[in-house]
Write an enzyme that holds these catalytic residues in place. Structure first.
Site, mmCIF file in Angstrom:
data_model
loop_
_atom_site.group_PDB
_atom_site.id
_atom_site.type_symbol
_atom_site.label_atom_id
_atom_site.label_comp_id
_atom_site.label_asym_id
_atom_site.label_seq_id
_atom_site.Cartn_x
_atom_site.Cartn_y
_atom_site.Cartn_z
ATOM 1 N N LYS A 196 31.908 43.193 35.454
ATOM 2 C CA LYS A 196 31.782 44.038 34.527
ATOM 3 C C LYS A 196 31.077 43.300 33.233
ATOM 4 O O LYS A 196 31.119 41.856 33.505
ATOM 5 C CB LYS A 196 32.926 44.833 34.086
HETATM 6 C C1 LIG Z 1 35.299 48.712 38.368
HETATM 7 C C2 LIG Z 1 35.476 50.058 38.323
HETATM 8 C C3 LIG Z 1 36.777 50.760 38.294
HETATM 9 C C4 LIG Z 1 38.131 49.730 38.674
HETATM 10 O O1 LIG Z 1 38.043 48.858 38.053
HETATM 11 P P1 LIG Z 1 39.012 47.633 38.544
HETATM 12 O O2 LIG Z 1 39.258 46.654 37.409
HETATM 13 O O3 LIG Z 1 38.266 46.844 39.681
HETATM 14 O O4 LIG Z 1 40.268 48.013 39.253
HETATM 15 C C5 LIG Z 1 36.913 51.913 38.046
HETATM 16 N N1 LIG Z 1 35.948 52.905 37.814
HETATM 17 C C6 LIG Z 1 34.784 52.354 38.138
HETATM 18 C C7 LIG Z 1 33.675 53.278 37.701
HETATM 19 C C8 LIG Z 1 34.419 51.458 38.001
HETATM 20 O O5 LIG Z 1 33.280 50.648 38.186
#
Ligand SMILES: *Cc1c(COP(=O)(O)O)cnc(C)c1O
Length: 398
Positions: A196
Site C-alpha cells: 500500500k
Molecule cells: C489490502 C487490503 C485489505 C486488507 O488489508 P491488510 O492490511 O492486508 O489486512 C482490505 N481491503 C482491500 C481492498 C485491500 O486492498
C-alpha cells in the site's frame, strides 16, 4: 530476433523482474524503528497513540484507532457498528476478499453487488437494489485509489438508515472534491501492508468522527477490556471488565514507529505515484489494444494500482496469455481482483455462479495491474511500455 517474445525464446525486455509493488524504506524509517525498540514500550505505547493522532489529523477525522492489519480493522468496524447474526452488509464483488470476510467474522452476511463500468467502484444503483429489511451497512471500496461515488452512496445509505464503512485500503491521500477518502463514511479502514502507499510492515487504521464508535474500536482490539495495560499501570489498578468478545488485534509500537515515519512522507509518495501514473497514461493512451484508467473530474486518485483493461476485440489471445507473455518479459504484472463471487468459499456460502455480476466479470477478463511503486524510475515505466508494445503488437488482430 529483436521482437521475438521472451515466451517464444526471445530476449526479455528486462533482465530482472520488475515487481508490481514494493515498499520504500529509508534510513530515517530504520532509525525510528530502532528508537522504538530501545524504548520502554514495544506495544500499545505512546507511538501507537502518536500514529493515531497524526493519522486522524491527516485524514481530517476526530479519531483514528490502530489495528494489527487492515483486515483486523475491518473486523473492528463491523463489531463497532453492532452488525451481527441475521444482518446483511452490501459489499462490491470487485475487491479483495477481506472487504467481505469482515462481515462473516461477526456472523453477518455479505450481500455482493456489481460495480460501475468506468471506475469499477460500487454502483450506487446496485446498492439501492440490494438493500433489504436486514441490511445494516455497506462497505465501500475506493478501488485502485479512485474515490467511489460517495455523495450518492451516502444519500442512499442515509435514506435506508444503514452504516457506511469505507474500505480505504487503496485510498490513503485520495480526494473527492474537497473531501478526503476516509472522512466520508461513518468509519473508514486503511491498510499499512507493504504493497500500500505507506507501510508499518503490517497494520491497519480506522478513522471516524464518532466517539462511541472509537471507544468500541479501541476495546475490540484488546479483548474488549475496558482499560488498557498502560491505563492500569498509570492508575496502579488491576481491575477491568469484559462485556463482549474481543480479540488481540493490537499494533506494536515498533510498527507504529515505522507507520509514523512513513506518514510524514505520504505527500511525497503520492506525488511520485501520480507522476508515474501520468507517464504510463502518456505512453499508453491511444493504443487500440488497451484502455487506460479513467480519472473523473474533481477526483484525486491515490494511485495504489495502475490497472489497464485489454480491448480483447483487438487481440487474438485472452488476458492470461498477455499476462504470461509480460511475465516472461520480466514485467511483474498482476490481476486485481478475481471477483469475490467466483472464489470457492464465497460462491458456496452465497450461492453465486459465473454470470451473476456481469460488469465485474467483464472487467476481470480484461484487467492487468502494471507495476507502480514509489521507487520506480522513468526507465522502469518505459520498459513496461516497451514490453506492452512488443506483446500487444504480436497478439494484435490485424
Ligand atoms: C489490502 C487490503 C485489505 C486488507 O488489508 P491488510 O492490511 O492486508 O489486512 C482490505 N481491503 C482491500 C481492498 C485491500 O486492498
Amino acid at each position: 530476433m529483436r521482437h521475438q517474445l521472451a515466451l517464444e525464446g526471445g530476449r526479455p525486455i528486462r533482465d530482472q523482474l520488475l515487481p508490481y509493488a514494493r515498499h520504500t524504506i529509508e534510513d530515517d524509517d530504520v532509525e525510528a524503528v530502532v528508537h522504538a525498540l530501545r524504548s520502554d514500550w514495544l506495544t500499545t505505547g505512546p507511538r501507537v497513540e502518536e500514529l493515531e493522532h497524526a493519522f486522524a489529523e491527516r485524514i481530517g477525522t476526530r479519531f483514528a484507532v490502530a489495528y494489527s492489519s487492515g483486515t483486523a480493522a475491518l473486523h473492528g468496524t463491523v463489531f463497532a457498528a453492532r452488525i451481527g447474526p441475521g444482518d446483511e452488509v452490501v459489499v462490491p464483488t470487485f475487491t479483495f476478499a477481506a472487504s467481505a470476510a469482515c462481515t462473516i467474522y461477526q456472523g453477518a452476511l455479505p450481500v455482493l453487488a456489481d460495480v460501475d463500468p468506468i471506475t469499477l467502484n460500487l454502483d450506487p444503483a446496485e446498492l439501492e437494489r440490494r438493500i433489504t429489511r436486514r441490511t445494516k451497512g455497506v462497505v465501500v471500496v475506493h478501488y485502485a485509489g479512485t474515490p467511489a461515488d460517495m455523495n450518492q452512496i451516502r444519500a442512499i445509505a442515509q435514506k435506508a438508515g444503514i452504516i457506511v464503512i469505507e474500505d480505504a485500503a487503496h485510498a490513503a491521500g485520495a480526494r473527492l472534491g474537497d473531501q478526503a477518502c476516509g472522512a466520508m463514511g461513518d468509519m473508514a479502514v486503511f491498510s499499512l501492508h507493504p504493497a500500500k502507499q505507506l507501510t508499518a510492515g503490517e497494520g491497519g487504521i480506522v478513522t471516524t468522527d464518532d466517539p462511541e464508535l472509537a471507544t468500541r474500536l479501541r476495546r475490540f482490539r484488546n479483548h474488549c477490556m475496558h482499560t488498557t495495560g498502560r491505563e492500569r499501570e498509570a492508575s496502579a489498578a488491576y481491575a477491568y471488565t469484559i462485556d463482549e468478545l474481543g480479540y488481540n488485534y493490537r499494533l506494536t509500537d515498533i510498527q507504529a514507529a515505522l507507520g509514523l515515519s512513513q506518514l510524514r512522507k505520504l505527500d511525497r509518495f503520492l506525488a511520485r505515484r501520480r507522476k508515474l501514473a501520468a507517464a504510463y497514461s502518456e505512453l499508453l493512451v491511444g493504443r487500440p489494444e488497451l484502455v487506460c484508467p479513467a480519472v473523473l473530474a474533481g477526483t484525486e486518485p491515490a494511485w495504489h494500482l495502475y490497472v489497464v483493461r485489454l480491448a480483447l476485440e483487438q487481440l487474438v489471445v485472452d488476458r492470461d496469455a498477455v499476462f504470461g507473455a509480460l511475465r516472461a518479459e520480466n514485467i511483474g504484472v498482476n490481476v486485481h481482483y478475481i471477483p469475490i463471487h467466483l472464489l470457492g468459499y464465497y460462491a458456496r456460502l452465497l450461492g453465486h455462479r459465473p454470470g451473476d455480476f456481469p460488469v465485474a466479470e467483464n472487467a476481470f477478463r480484461r484487467i492487468l495491474t502494471l507495476p507502480l511503486f514509489e521507487r520506480m524510475t522513468r526507465a522502469d515505466v518505459d520498459s513496461v511500455a516497451a514490453a506492452l508494445d512488443k506483446v500487444l503488437s504480436r497478439y494484435a488482430r490485424h
